[in-house]
Design a protein around this motif. Structure first.
Motif, PDB file in Angstrom:
ATOM      1  N   GLU A  92      49.896  48.693  31.471  1.00  0.00           N
ATOM      2  CA  GLU A  92      50.403  48.849  32.831  1.00  0.00           C
ATOM      3  C   GLU A  92      49.266  49.200  33.791  1.00  0.00           C
ATOM      4  O   GLU A  92      49.170  48.658  34.894  1.00  0.00           O
ATOM      5  N   ARG A  93      48.410  50.109  33.362  1.00  0.00           N
ATOM      6  CA  ARG A  93      47.274  50.519  34.187  1.00  0.00           C
ATOM      7  C   ARG A  93      46.327  49.351  34.420  1.00  0.00           C
ATOM      8  O   ARG A  93      45.820  49.146  35.536  1.00  0.00           O
ATOM      9  N   VAL A  94      46.083  48.562  33.364  1.00  0.00           N
ATOM     10  CA  VAL A  94      45.173  47.416  33.470  1.00  0.00           C
ATOM     11  C   VAL A  94      45.705  46.406  34.480  1.00  0.00           C
ATOM     12  O   VAL A  94      44.967  45.930  35.355  1.00  0.00           O
ATOM     13  N   PHE A  95      46.992  46.096  34.398  1.00  0.00           N
ATOM     14  CA  PHE A  95      47.552  45.105  35.318  1.00  0.00           C
ATOM     15  C   PHE A  95      47.653  45.652  36.737  1.00  0.00           C
ATOM     16  O   PHE A  95      47.578  44.880  37.700  1.00  0.00           O
ATOM     17  N   ILE A 154      54.300  41.667  36.607  1.00  0.00           N
ATOM     18  CA  ILE A 154      54.193  41.906  35.163  1.00  0.00           C
ATOM     19  C   ILE A 154      54.148  43.401  34.874  1.00  0.00           C
ATOM     20  O   ILE A 154      54.804  43.899  33.956  1.00  0.00           O
ATOM     21  N   GLU A 155      53.357  44.128  35.667  1.00  0.00           N
ATOM     22  CA  GLU A 155      53.251  45.575  35.480  1.00  0.00           C
ATOM     23  C   GLU A 155      54.616  46.240  35.609  1.00  0.00           C
ATOM     24  O   GLU A 155      55.010  47.064  34.766  1.00  0.00           O
ATOM     25  N   TYR A 156      55.378  45.886  36.637  1.00  0.00           N
ATOM     26  CA  TYR A 156      56.692  46.483  36.860  1.00  0.00           C
ATOM     27  C   TYR A 156      57.663  46.113  35.748  1.00  0.00           C
ATOM     28  O   TYR A 156      58.490  46.931  35.334  1.00  0.00           O
ATOM     29  N   SER A 157      57.582  44.876  35.252  1.00  0.00           N
ATOM     30  CA  SER A 157      58.540  44.421  34.244  1.00  0.00           C
ATOM     31  C   SER A 157      58.372  45.140  32.913  1.00  0.00           C
ATOM     32  O   SER A 157      59.287  45.159  32.084  1.00  0.00           O
ATOM     33  N   TRP A 158      57.193  45.756  32.694  1.00  0.00           N
ATOM     34  CA  TRP A 158      56.936  46.451  31.438  1.00  0.00           C
ATOM     35  C   TRP A 158      57.399  47.906  31.451  1.00  0.00           C
ATOM     36  O   TRP A 158      57.380  48.569  30.418  1.00  0.00           O
ATOM     37  N   ILE A 159      57.804  48.412  32.595  1.00  0.00           N
ATOM     38  CA  ILE A 159      58.236  49.798  32.664  1.00  0.00           C
ATOM     39  C   ILE A 159      59.531  49.972  31.866  1.00  0.00           C
ATOM     40  O   ILE A 159      60.453  49.163  31.962  1.00  0.00           O
ATOM     41  N   SER A 160      59.607  51.002  31.079  1.00  0.00           N
ATOM     42  CA  SER A 160      60.725  51.211  30.160  1.00  0.00           C
ATOM     43  C   SER A 160      62.056  51.323  30.896  1.00  0.00           C
ATOM     44  O   SER A 160      62.169  51.991  31.921  1.00  0.00           O
ATOM     45  N   ILE A 203      66.321  51.716  37.754  1.00  0.00           N
ATOM     46  CA  ILE A 203      67.018  50.783  38.624  1.00  0.00           C
ATOM     47  C   ILE A 203      66.279  50.573  39.936  1.00  0.00           C
ATOM     48  O   ILE A 203      66.224  49.460  40.471  1.00  0.00           O
ATOM     49  N   HIS A 204      65.660  51.647  40.471  1.00  0.00           N
ATOM     50  CA  HIS A 204      64.912  51.524  41.722  1.00  0.00           C
ATOM     51  C   HIS A 204      63.681  50.641  41.529  1.00  0.00           C
ATOM     52  O   HIS A 204      63.338  49.831  42.398  1.00  0.00           O
ATOM     53  N   ILE A 205      63.029  50.789  40.383  1.00  0.00           N
ATOM     54  CA  ILE A 205      61.846  49.984  40.087  1.00  0.00           C
ATOM     55  C   ILE A 205      62.240  48.533  39.837  1.00  0.00           C
ATOM     56  O   ILE A 205      61.550  47.602  40.264  1.00  0.00           O
ATOM     57  N   LYS A 206      63.371  48.332  39.180  1.00  0.00           N
ATOM     58  CA  LYS A 206      63.852  46.974  38.911  1.00  0.00           C
ATOM     59  C   LYS A 206      64.122  46.227  40.208  1.00  0.00           C
ATOM     60  O   LYS A 206      63.763  45.050  40.349  1.00  0.00           O
ATOM     61  N   ILE A 207      64.738  46.899  41.159  1.00  0.00           N
ATOM     62  CA  ILE A 207      64.998  46.280  42.462  1.00  0.00           C
ATOM     63  C   ILE A 207      63.693  45.842  43.115  1.00  0.00           C
ATOM     64  O   ILE A 207      63.587  44.744  43.669  1.00  0.00           O
ATOM     65  N   ALA A 208      62.671  46.714  43.016  1.00  0.00           N
ATOM     66  CA  ALA A 208      61.379  46.419  43.636  1.00  0.00           C
ATOM     67  C   ALA A 208      60.731  45.187  43.042  1.00  0.00           C
ATOM     68  O   ALA A 208      60.266  44.299  43.765  1.00  0.00           O
ATOM     69  N   TYR A 209      60.687  45.119  41.696  1.00  0.00           N
ATOM     70  CA  TYR A 209      59.948  43.988  41.137  1.00  0.00           C
ATOM     71  C   TYR A 209      60.754  42.687  41.170  1.00  0.00           C
ATOM     72  O   TYR A 209      60.183  41.598  41.213  1.00  0.00           O
ATOM     73  N   ILE A 210      62.083  42.766  41.191  1.00  0.00           N
ATOM     74  CA  ILE A 210      62.885  41.547  41.356  1.00  0.00           C
ATOM     75  C   ILE A 210      62.672  40.976  42.756  1.00  0.00           C
ATOM     76  O   ILE A 210      62.520  39.757  42.931  1.00  0.00           O
ATOM     77  N   ALA A 211      62.656  41.865  43.759  1.00  0.00           N
ATOM     78  CA  ALA A 211      62.399  41.417  45.135  1.00  0.00           C
ATOM     79  C   ALA A 211      61.013  40.789  45.238  1.00  0.00           C
ATOM     80  O   ALA A 211      60.839  39.726  45.854  1.00  0.00           O
TER      81      ALA A 211
END
Length: 250
Positions: free
Chosen positions: A99-102, A152-158, A165-173
């Motif tokens: 995650e840090r690398v990406f 990609i970084e956001y999609s790997w968050i557990s 859910i807040h992070i999912k909204i961000a990376y889907i947008a």
């Protein structure tokens, strides 16, 4: 001097994507309005619909350079500030090295894209057409790679994080907007050589669409609201550890 209350501290950061998007959006509208008010003059491309670069190479070049410079720097700062907030624990910290690398790769992409945007405005289409087109490609590729790495970084968050859910909204947008803009960029590359008027229209759509991609970082950074420094790091642990998350859920 009194300290800023915690609930307002996030405004120190969220103004960056807001100001960046406003600058870019207003610059585009100013250029479009001036072109329309000037009775739609034809520039180097000699087409009915003017390219942004054609207008930016004329009397509005100072505005074009200023707008591109502020937008490029602001876009880069959005990712840098997000990285700082994650390191400080005011946004969800990295749980894995990848995650840090990406995240770092996304920042580098933003730096390259921002530099390309600045230089394409300086090396205008009228006097430096070769350099202008080269920096246009640098801008598109840099921003495109930055978007891909961020997604990609956001999609790997557990999915086990309570705030997932807040992070999912961000990376889907981000994914929807970035995918749309990348596909339009491909269409633009084709129409640029065959249908100049269609290419110009698509270029304007891509440019205005970039405003919405910048605004997605407002949603990211506003998640730091009411978060103390180190709060999320203490709650969920850092890179390589998910023990605290599982403990809280249990």
């Amino acid at each position: 001097m009194a300290a800023i209350p915690l609930r307002y501290q996030h405004w120190t950061y969220v103004w960056i994507p807001l100001a960046t998007a406003a600058m870019w959006f207003c610059m585009l509208w100013a250029m479009l309005i001036v072109w329309l008010a000037s009775d739609r003059p034809r520039y180097k491309s000699d087409e009915r619909i003017a390219y942004i670069s054609d207008i930016g190479a004329d009397v509005l070049k100072p505005l074009f350079i200023t707008g591109c410079a502020i937008t490029g720097v602001g876009f880069f700062l959005c990712l840098v500030v997000e990285r700082i907030l994650r390191n400080s624990g005011r946004l969800l910290p990295n749980m894995r090295k990848r995650e840090r690398v990406f995240s770092i790769l996304a920042i580098l992409g933003a730096l390259i894209g921002g530099a390309g945007l600045l230089f394409l405005s300086i090396f205008d289409i009228r006097r430096f057409s070769g350099a202008h087109h080269a920096f246009l490609i640098v801008f598109i590729v840099g921003v495109g790679l930055s978007a891909i790495f961020s997604i990609i970084e956001y999609s790997w968050i557990s999915k086990e994080f309570p705030r997932y859910i807040h992070i999912k909204i961000a990376y889907i947008a981000k994914a929807i907007i970035a995918t749309t803009l990348i596909l339009l960029a491909i269409v633009f590359a084709v129409t640029f050589f065959k249908e100049h008027n269609v290419g110009a229209i698509i270029e304007w759509i891509i440019a205005f669409g970039f405003t919405f991609y910048i605004l997605t970082f407002y949603y990211d950074l506003v998640q730091s609201k009411n978060m103390e420094r180190g709060e999320l790091a203490a709650r969920y642990g850092g890179q390589g550890s998910q023990t605290n998350v599982m403990t809280e859920i249990a």
